[in-house]
Structure formats: C-alpha cells, structure tokens
Design a protein around this motif. Structure first.
Motif, PDB file in Angstrom:
ATOM      1  N   LEU A 208      26.492-102.109 -43.108  1.00  0.00           N
ATOM      2  CA  LEU A 208      26.183-102.358 -41.702  1.00  0.00           C
ATOM      3  C   LEU A 208      24.882-103.134 -41.570  1.00  0.00           C
ATOM      4  N   ARG A 209      23.860-102.745 -42.339  1.00  0.00           N
ATOM      5  CA  ARG A 209      22.575-103.438 -42.264  1.00  0.00           C
ATOM      6  C   ARG A 209      22.743-104.911 -42.623  1.00  0.00           C
ATOM      7  N   ALA A 210      23.534-105.187 -43.650  1.00  0.00           N
ATOM      8  CA  ALA A 210      23.753-106.577 -44.061  1.00  0.00           C
ATOM      9  C   ALA A 210      24.438-107.368 -42.943  1.00  0.00           C
ATOM     10  N   ALA A 211      25.381-106.723 -42.259  1.00  0.00           N
ATOM     11  CA  ALA A 211      26.077-107.397 -41.160  1.00  0.00           C
ATOM     12  C   ALA A 211      25.121-107.682 -40.010  1.00  0.00           C
ATOM     13  N   VAL A 212      24.277-106.714 -39.677  1.00  0.00           N
ATOM     14  CA  VAL A 212      23.321-106.908 -38.583  1.00  0.00           C
ATOM     15  C   VAL A 212      22.314-107.998 -38.950  1.00  0.00           C
ATOM     16  N   GLU A 213      21.858-108.002 -40.168  1.00  0.00           N
ATOM     17  CA  GLU A 213      20.920-109.046 -40.595  1.00  0.00           C
ATOM     18  C   GLU A 213      21.559-110.431 -40.506  1.00  0.00           C
ATOM     19  N   ARG A 214      22.857-110.479 -40.787  1.00  0.00           N
ATOM     20  CA  ARG A 214      23.567-111.751 -40.647  1.00  0.00           C
ATOM     21  C   ARG A 214      23.620-112.174 -39.182  1.00  0.00           C
ATOM     22  N   MET A 215      23.870-111.225 -38.296  1.00  0.00           N
ATOM     23  CA  MET A 215      23.865-111.541 -36.860  1.00  0.00           C
ATOM     24  C   MET A 215      22.500-112.051 -36.421  1.00  0.00           C
ATOM     25  N   ILE A 216      21.448-111.402 -36.893  1.00  0.00           N
ATOM     26  CA  ILE A 216      20.097-111.821 -36.528  1.00  0.00           C
ATOM     27  C   ILE A 216      19.820-113.232 -37.053  1.00  0.00           C
ATOM     28  N   ALA A 219      20.641-116.115 -34.966  1.00  0.00           N
ATOM     29  CA  ALA A 219      19.684-116.354 -33.871  1.00  0.00           C
ATOM     30  C   ALA A 219      20.374-116.541 -32.523  1.00  0.00           C
ATOM     31  N   PRO A 220      21.157-115.548 -32.086  1.00  0.00           N
ATOM     32  CA  PRO A 220      21.841-115.688 -30.798  1.00  0.00           C
ATOM     33  C   PRO A 220      20.868-115.700 -29.627  1.00  0.00           C
ATOM     34  N   GLU A 221      21.181-116.511 -28.640  1.00  0.00           N
ATOM     35  CA  GLU A 221      20.398-116.517 -27.407  1.00  0.00           C
ATOM     36  C   GLU A 221      20.880-115.431 -26.457  1.00  0.00           C
ATOM     37  N   ARG A 222      22.189-115.178 -26.462  1.00  0.00           N
ATOM     38  CA  ARG A 222      22.774-114.185 -25.549  1.00  0.00           C
ATOM     39  C   ARG A 222      23.805-113.357 -26.300  1.00  0.00           C
ATOM     40  N   ILE A 223      24.147-112.197 -25.712  1.00  0.00           N
ATOM     41  CA  ILE A 223      25.126-111.311 -26.334  1.00  0.00           C
ATOM     42  C   ILE A 223      26.119-110.876 -25.266  1.00  0.00           C
TER      43      ILE A 223
END
Length: 247
Positions: A208-216, A219-223
C-alpha cells in the motif's frame, strides 16, 4: 419511502466538469449491508473523454434515462470500469445497454460479487493500451478491499474510490450516521480510509505504501472521490494527510 441520510449533491445524473474532458456525476443514495446494518452512501461516477471521443466510465452509477441522455451528448460509451471489489452493482445494466463497450474489473471481483458480472478484463498495475495514452493506474491489493486507482495525466487528476472517503458532516442529515462517519475516520476535513479498512491492510502495508508513493509521484493537482467532497486543489498535500497512517 426511505428518508435520505445525505443531502444530495444536486443535480443528480448530470455531468459536472471537474477538469477538461473529465466530469463527475452524482447518483442516488444506496444502502450498503455491513455488520448487520444498512449503511447509507451517496454514489458518484467519474467520466473521462478519451482522445478518440469515447467515454471511460469509472464506477458507473444507476443508468437512469436522464443520465444516458446526458452522456450521449458527450460521446459514445467505450469502457465500463469497476475499480474495486465494492463498486460494481450497476455494471451488468450498463453492459446490457452498451454491449459494444469493454468491461474492466478489479482483481478478485468475480469471486466476491453478489450478482453475475458481464464478461470482463481484469485490471492490473499498468494501463491497457486502450487508455494508456492519457490514464495511468496502480493496483492496491487488500483483504477487505482491492482497488485500482487512476491518474488522468492531461489534467493531473487522481481518481480514487474507497481508499479515501470524505463525507461532509453538514450534508449528513442523521445524527447517528454523522457520528458514525466521524468515528470511522471518514469525515471531512480529515477524510481518509475508514479505520476498519486501514486495519485490513496490516499485512499489506508495504504494498500500500508503495502505491501511495506512486500516486504522490504523479503530483496530482486534484482528486476525484466516489464518496464525499472531492479535492479540487492541493492534491499531493491531501494524499500525504489522508495516508499518514501508512506513510
């Protein structure tokens, strides 16, 4: 007639622009069976118009006639996506209405689904060629929930389903459910995965941490969220806040 627990995100069944070529559509409230309770949830679909003009539907809501008319004005429905093991209920109705659309579902959904699913491809950790030009994706496997999350590169919009829930207390009419959402840790302004879902990832925190780090890193502006207030700015900061329990 059941009294609605949530103030609707009106108007319902109407595409609301969140970013260029990307809309959210709020649908009817549902009741989800959990530990003997019928828990109310507002529903929301996210729609992306791909470069060829076709529509990609994430977590399709109830296919009402007004909604189908609205979508027809945007383009032809090409893809139907069940992004996790909970968001699939109306998939068969959409597939019947649009037999030429491709259906894609989260891994394991066929085993957990409480109704027959249409023939579908299984979503993975990388996008299929059909939408790889504009959408990236990441797989988050869990015991209670397996979810695939998406990133619309042209608008830097992250599309989540249940890994962040952000119910607005002021929109919850019932005092009981308002308190329940706050105790679950899924209330705005500190929306996140409910505590029971967090516990279900105890043996999978590294993945899960690896997936979240990938999302970060995207660099999304919005979710765009399926439940509650979306984040229209400061996407990275919201990710770090909402996932502080695993980072």
């Amino acid at each position: 007639m059941t009294t609605l627990a949530f103030e609707p995100y009106a108007p319902l069944d109407v595409p609301k622009p969140l970013a260029p070529e990307l809309w959210v559509i709020d649908g009817p409230e549902i009741r989800f069976g959990y530990v003997g309770l019928k828990v109310p949830f507002p529903t929301r679909m996210t729609v992306v118009r791909l470069p060829d003009g076709g529509l990609w539907l994430h977590s399709p809501t109830h296919p009402s006639e007004p909604l189908l008319e609205q979508l027809a004005a945007l383009g032809p429905v090409r893809f139907l996506v069940a992004p996790n093991s909970l968001h699939y209920w109306w998939l068969p109705a959409w597939a019947a209405r649009f037999p030429g659309a491709e259906v894609h579902a989260a891994p394991g959904l066929a085993r957990k689904a409480k109704r027959p699913l249409p023939a579908h491809a299984t979503l993975g950790d990388a996008p299929p060629p059909a939408w790889a030009e504009v959408l990236d994706q990441v797989l988050v496997p869990g015991s209670l929930l397996t979810e695939v999350d998406f990133f619309h590169r042209p608008t830097r919009t992250l599309i989540l389903t249940d890994l962040i829930e952000n119910f607005e207390p002021r929109r919850i009419r019932s005092r009981f459910w308002r308190l329940a959402m706050q105790l679950a840790g899924a209330a705005d302004p500190d929306g996140k995965a409910p505590y029971d879902m967090q516990l279900s990832f105890l043996g999978r925190r590294r993945r899960l941490r690896a997936a979240v780090e990938r999302m970060i890193a995207w660099a999304p502006e919005r979710i765009a969220l399926a439940h509650g207030r979306c984040y229209e700015a400061d996407g990275v900061a919201e990710l770090r806040r909402a996932f502080r329990w695993v980072l």
